[in-house]
Design a protein around this motif. Structure first.
Motif, PDB file in Angstrom:
ATOM      1  N   ARG A 158      13.526  23.311   3.703  1.00 43.21           N
ATOM      2  CA  ARG A 158      13.663  24.811   3.743  1.00 43.21           C
ATOM      3  C   ARG A 158      13.005  25.239   2.534  1.00 43.21           C
ATOM      4  N   GLY A 159      11.683  25.575   2.836  1.00 45.05           N
ATOM      5  CA  GLY A 159      10.885  26.187   1.619  1.00 45.05           C
ATOM      6  C   GLY A 159      10.526  27.572   1.657  1.00 45.05           C
ATOM      7  N   LEU A 160       9.734  28.211   1.017  1.00 43.13           N
ATOM      8  CA  LEU A 160       9.651  29.661   0.870  1.00 43.13           C
ATOM      9  C   LEU A 160       9.405  30.331   2.090  1.00 43.13           C
ATOM     10  N   ILE A 161       8.534  29.726   2.968  1.00 40.42           N
ATOM     11  CA  ILE A 161       8.631  30.384   4.442  1.00 40.42           C
ATOM     12  C   ILE A 161       9.233  29.439   5.085  1.00 40.42           C
ATOM     13  N   CYS A 162      10.438  29.724   5.722  1.00 39.05           N
ATOM     14  CA  CYS A 162      11.146  28.866   6.611  1.00 39.05           C
ATOM     15  C   CYS A 162      10.990  28.802   7.907  1.00 39.05           C
ATOM     16  N   ILE A 163      10.807  27.554   8.570  1.00 36.79           N
ATOM     17  CA  ILE A 163      10.316  27.458   9.987  1.00 36.79           C
ATOM     18  C   ILE A 163      11.434  26.962  10.775  1.00 36.79           C
ATOM     19  N   ASP A 164      11.915  27.356  11.772  1.00 43.67           N
ATOM     20  CA  ASP A 164      12.899  26.931  12.669  1.00 43.67           C
ATOM     21  C   ASP A 164      12.580  25.579  13.402  1.00 43.67           C
ATOM     22  N   SER A 211     -10.378  30.352  19.309  1.00 40.36           N
ATOM     23  CA  SER A 211      -9.936  31.330  20.295  1.00 40.36           C
ATOM     24  C   SER A 211      -9.593  31.047  21.521  1.00 40.36           C
ATOM     25  N   GLN A 212      -9.914  29.883  21.869  1.00 45.12           N
ATOM     26  CA  GLN A 212      -9.569  29.378  23.196  1.00 45.12           C
ATOM     27  C   GLN A 212      -8.296  28.429  23.230  1.00 45.12           C
ATOM     28  N   HIS A 213      -7.710  28.313  22.055  1.00 42.01           N
ATOM     29  CA  HIS A 213      -6.351  27.547  21.839  1.00 42.01           C
ATOM     30  C   HIS A 213      -5.383  28.449  21.888  1.00 42.01           C
ATOM     31  N   GLY A 214      -4.186  28.051  22.552  1.00 45.35           N
ATOM     32  CA  GLY A 214      -2.930  28.955  22.919  1.00 45.35           C
ATOM     33  C   GLY A 214      -1.866  28.756  21.766  1.00 45.35           C
ATOM     34  N   ALA A 215      -1.738  27.557  21.047  1.00 45.26           N
ATOM     35  CA  ALA A 215      -0.744  27.379  20.145  1.00 45.26           C
ATOM     36  C   ALA A 215      -1.085  26.934  18.846  1.00 45.26           C
ATOM     37  N   PHE A 216      -0.768  27.561  17.719  1.00 41.81           N
ATOM     38  CA  PHE A 216      -1.145  26.907  16.233  1.00 41.81           C
ATOM     39  C   PHE A 216       0.215  26.529  15.495  1.00 41.81           C
ATOM     40  N   LEU A 217      -0.018  25.471  14.813  1.00 42.79           N
ATOM     41  CA  LEU A 217       1.046  25.073  13.675  1.00 42.79           C
ATOM     42  C   LEU A 217       0.130  24.985  12.421  1.00 42.79           C
ATOM     43  N   ILE A 250       3.075  29.790  10.814  1.00 40.46           N
ATOM     44  CA  ILE A 250       2.447  29.189   9.738  1.00 40.46           C
ATOM     45  C   ILE A 250       3.695  29.207   8.498  1.00 40.46           C
ATOM     46  N   GLY A 251       3.509  27.867   7.886  1.00 40.83           N
ATOM     47  CA  GLY A 251       4.494  27.392   7.046  1.00 40.83           C
ATOM     48  C   GLY A 251       3.957  27.235   5.487  1.00 40.83           C
ATOM     49  N   LEU A 252       4.641  27.475   4.599  1.00 43.08           N
ATOM     50  CA  LEU A 252       4.219  27.310   3.203  1.00 43.08           C
ATOM     51  C   LEU A 252       4.760  26.049   2.535  1.00 43.08           C
ATOM     52  N   LEU A 253       4.153  25.305   2.114  1.00 43.50           N
ATOM     53  CA  LEU A 253       4.778  24.175   1.270  1.00 43.50           C
ATOM     54  C   LEU A 253       4.388  24.040  -0.071  1.00 43.50           C
ATOM     55  N   LEU A 254       5.153  23.373  -1.139  1.00 39.74           N
ATOM     56  CA  LEU A 254       4.630  23.377  -2.349  1.00 39.74           C
ATOM     57  C   LEU A 254       4.110  22.042  -2.805  1.00 39.74           C
TER      58      LEU A 254
END
Length: 290
Positions: A158-164, A211-217, A250-254
């Motif tokens: 669980r970082g600064l920007i949490c992702i489920d 622009s032709q991709h549908g999903a981004f992590l 989009i997530g944020l890691l330290l």
């Protein structure tokens, strides 16, 4: 003040290695991420293995034998988890001379939810002078382990920007297994935006078009000195280069080892398309045959 992330113990990530390169990469990962659960496709033939939330198969694709091991590991992974990834370091020499390896890689792409091909082309925006720094293979393995570590930490911390975890799964299972991996590193004023631009350019240099991709992590990583403005700058660049209707997380890691630098890692998935021809085309690009 150093921010220590809280580990989310509910998500379990298993890793399986194929070949000497895969074993080396998993060895490094286990040192940095002891929460990873090592899996063996050989052990699975002898006893039932406990299910995990996510399985990552790591392979160097060194030769035909390792390609076969990779396929067996991917087959075992299919029975252990509903979400399966394969990270394959693509050695140009063996794939160029061995059509069997390419065929096996195609089969692996049909078994997993996301197939990441890692090659020297992923690395150019990260280390422009890579050949002078270390062997190409070492850099490719470094990028592979970095990507797996970032993905695991996004899921388990669980970082600064949490992702489920469910959101991450939705991205990884969206569309076909065709996946592009882009990475960028930059520092100084505007470094976060520049790192994101390099990551986007990395995808384009592999023949992909964001622009032709549908999903981004997306994983934005910086030291404890990183600011929300830096995060917003990187996010803005990503959103400006993808389709307005794309699914983006989009997530944020330290990581204080980065110092004043910011690294942006983009995992981009295309919509559902036939897998085999796509894998062939991507590998040929990596080999410089097109």
């Amino acid at each position: 003040m150093r921010i220590e992330p809280e580990t989310e113990l509910g998500a379990r990530v298993g890793v399986a290695a194929a070949g000497p390169s895969g074993l080396r990469m998993i060895g490094r990962l286990m040192q940095r991420l002891p929460l990873l659960e090592p899996l063996s496709y050989l052990a699975a033939e002898e006893r039932a293995m406990p299910p995990v939330d996510l399985v990552v198969v790591v392979s160097g694709m060194d030769d035909v034998t390792v390609a076969g091991d990779t396929l067996r590991a991917a087959t075992v992974a299919r029975g252990l988890s509903s979400v399966r990834l394969c990270v394959a370091v693509v050695p140009r020499s063996s794939l160029a001379s061995t059509p069997e390896v390419l065929g096996t890689l195609r089969e692996v792409g049909q078994l997993v939810d996301a197939l990441f091909l890692v090659s020297h082309r992923n690395l150019k925006p990260l280390y422009p002078d890579a050949p002078r720094m270390m062997a190409e293979l070492a850099l490719e393995e470094f990028l592979s382990t970095t990507m797996i570590e970032d993905l695991t930490r996004i899921i388990t911390e669980r970082g600064l920007i949490c992702i489920d975890f469910a959101d991450v799964v939705a991205i990884l299972r969206d569309g076909s297994s065709e996946t592009c991996l882009g990475v960028g590193l930059a520092g100084g004023k505007g470094g976060a935006a520049l790192a994101a631009e390099k990551a986007v350019q990395s995808i384009r240099e592999q023949g992909g078009e964001p622009s032709q991709h549908g999903a981004f992590l997306v994983c934005v990583k910086g030291s404890t000195n990183i600011t929300m403005d830096d995060f917003d700058d990187a996010s803005r660049v990503v959103h400006e280069n993808v389709h307005p209707d794309a699914n983006i997380i989009i997530g944020l890691l330290l990581d204080d080892d980065l110092g004043s630098n910011v690294r942006v890692l983009i995992m981009a998935k295309k919509d559902a398309v036939p897998v085999a021809p796509v894998v062939d085309e991507r590998v040929r690009r990596f080999l410089g045959q097109t």
